[in-house]
Design a protein around this motif. Structure first.
Motif, PDB file in Angstrom:
ATOM      1  N   GLY A  94      16.106 -38.286 -14.216  1.00 54.04           N
ATOM      2  CA  GLY A  94      15.000 -38.842 -13.440  1.00 54.04           C
ATOM      3  C   GLY A  94      15.467 -39.439 -12.125  1.00 54.04           C
ATOM      4  O   GLY A  94      14.851 -39.211 -11.073  1.00 54.04           O
ATOM      5  N   ILE A  95      16.575 -40.161 -12.160  1.00 50.44           N
ATOM      6  CA  ILE A  95      17.091 -40.790 -10.940  1.00 50.44           C
ATOM      7  C   ILE A  95      17.570 -39.733  -9.953  1.00 50.44           C
ATOM      8  O   ILE A  95      17.261 -39.785  -8.759  1.00 50.44           O
ATOM      9  CB  ILE A  95      18.234 -41.770 -11.289  1.00 50.44           C
ATOM     10  N   VAL A  96      18.318 -38.755 -10.432  1.00 52.77           N
ATOM     11  CA  VAL A  96      18.921 -37.759  -9.542  1.00 52.77           C
ATOM     12  C   VAL A  96      17.878 -36.803  -8.966  1.00 52.77           C
ATOM     13  O   VAL A  96      17.866 -36.537  -7.768  1.00 52.77           O
ATOM     14  CB  VAL A  96      20.025 -36.965 -10.296  1.00 52.77           C
ATOM     15  N   ASN A 101      12.100 -36.511  -1.877  1.00 49.80           N
ATOM     16  CA  ASN A 101      10.868 -35.771  -1.611  1.00 49.80           C
ATOM     17  C   ASN A 101      11.058 -34.262  -1.699  1.00 49.80           C
ATOM     18  O   ASN A 101      10.148 -33.513  -1.378  1.00 49.80           O
ATOM     19  CB  ASN A 101      10.324 -36.124  -0.221  1.00 49.80           C
ATOM     20  N   ASN A 102      12.231 -33.807  -2.119  1.00 52.84           N
ATOM     21  CA  ASN A 102      12.535 -32.379  -2.176  1.00 52.84           C
ATOM     22  C   ASN A 102      11.849 -31.755  -3.404  1.00 52.84           C
ATOM     23  O   ASN A 102      12.157 -32.103  -4.535  1.00 52.84           O
ATOM     24  CB  ASN A 102      14.056 -32.176  -2.238  1.00 52.84           C
ATOM     25  N   ILE A 108      13.632 -28.401 -10.494  1.00 56.50           N
ATOM     26  CA  ILE A 108      14.855 -28.279 -11.295  1.00 56.50           C
ATOM     27  C   ILE A 108      14.919 -29.408 -12.315  1.00 56.50           C
ATOM     28  O   ILE A 108      15.271 -29.200 -13.480  1.00 56.50           O
ATOM     29  CB  ILE A 108      16.109 -28.276 -10.385  1.00 56.50           C
ATOM     30  N   GLY A 109      14.556 -30.605 -11.908  1.00 53.66           N
ATOM     31  CA  GLY A 109      14.539 -31.753 -12.814  1.00 53.66           C
ATOM     32  C   GLY A 109      13.552 -31.569 -13.959  1.00 53.66           C
ATOM     33  O   GLY A 109      13.843 -31.912 -15.105  1.00 53.66           O
ATOM     34  N   ILE A 110      12.394 -31.006 -13.667  1.00 49.04           N
ATOM     35  CA  ILE A 110      11.400 -30.750 -14.712  1.00 49.04           C
ATOM     36  C   ILE A 110      11.943 -29.752 -15.728  1.00 49.04           C
ATOM     37  O   ILE A 110      11.791 -29.927 -16.941  1.00 49.04           O
ATOM     38  CB  ILE A 110      10.075 -30.258 -14.087  1.00 49.04           C
ATOM     39  N   VAL A 111      12.605 -28.706 -15.252  1.00 51.73           N
ATOM     40  CA  VAL A 111      13.185 -27.705 -16.157  1.00 51.73           C
ATOM     41  C   VAL A 111      14.269 -28.341 -17.027  1.00 51.73           C
ATOM     42  O   VAL A 111      14.305 -28.135 -18.251  1.00 51.73           O
ATOM     43  CB  VAL A 111      13.740 -26.503 -15.358  1.00 51.73           C
TER      44      VAL A 111
END
Length: 137
Positions: A94-96, A101-102, A108-111
């Motif tokens: 979550g932090i990374v 705003n990208n 990628i984080g959601i995946v």
């Protein structure tokens, strides 16, 4: 009657939980941390399984034999020691991936979070009988 010697080594994890020993689905003993017990079984084939809380081990077939068989009952080291650290990946992801705003990083984080969540659910449900190991020695 055949005899089976059950042995549970001292463990740093699950030390406060007794393992229930089931033979053909019926509870016959409880093993505490570092404990050793001998149980007697009927002469026909028996399925031995260990349980703790909601999870357990695969079934072990105890065949007909006159000698005393030794069975080691212990926790799965990966699932009991390393798996809790995977929980730290949720806030780190979550932090990374969600701090900027990208949009590509957010996708990628959601995946990654979806894969982690599916793996966690599968470990707790589908692979619940791999938390403990039961093996002949």
């Amino acid at each position: 009657m055949k005899k089976v010697k059950l042995y549970r080594p001292n463990e740093t994890f699950n030390k406060n939980h007794a393992y229930k020993i089931l033979v053909d689905g019926e509870k016959v003993a409880e093993l505490k941390d570092g404990e050793e017990k001998t149980i007697e079984l009927a002469d026909n084939k028996s399925c031995l399984q260990a349980k703790t809380l909601w999870c357990g081990s695969k079934e072990l077939i105890i065949s007909d034999s006159d000698k005393v068989e030794t069975v080691k009952v212990c926790g799965n080291k990966f699932l009991n020691k390393q798996m809790p650290f995977i929980g730290t990946l949720f806030p780190l992801t979550g932090i990374v991936f969600f701090s900027g705003n990208n949009q590509l990083l957010k996708n990628i984080g959601i995946v990654i979070l979806s894969i982690l969540l599916l793996g966690l659910i599968a470990t707790l449900t589908i692979w619940k009988n791999k938390w403990l190991n039961v093996s002949k020695e």
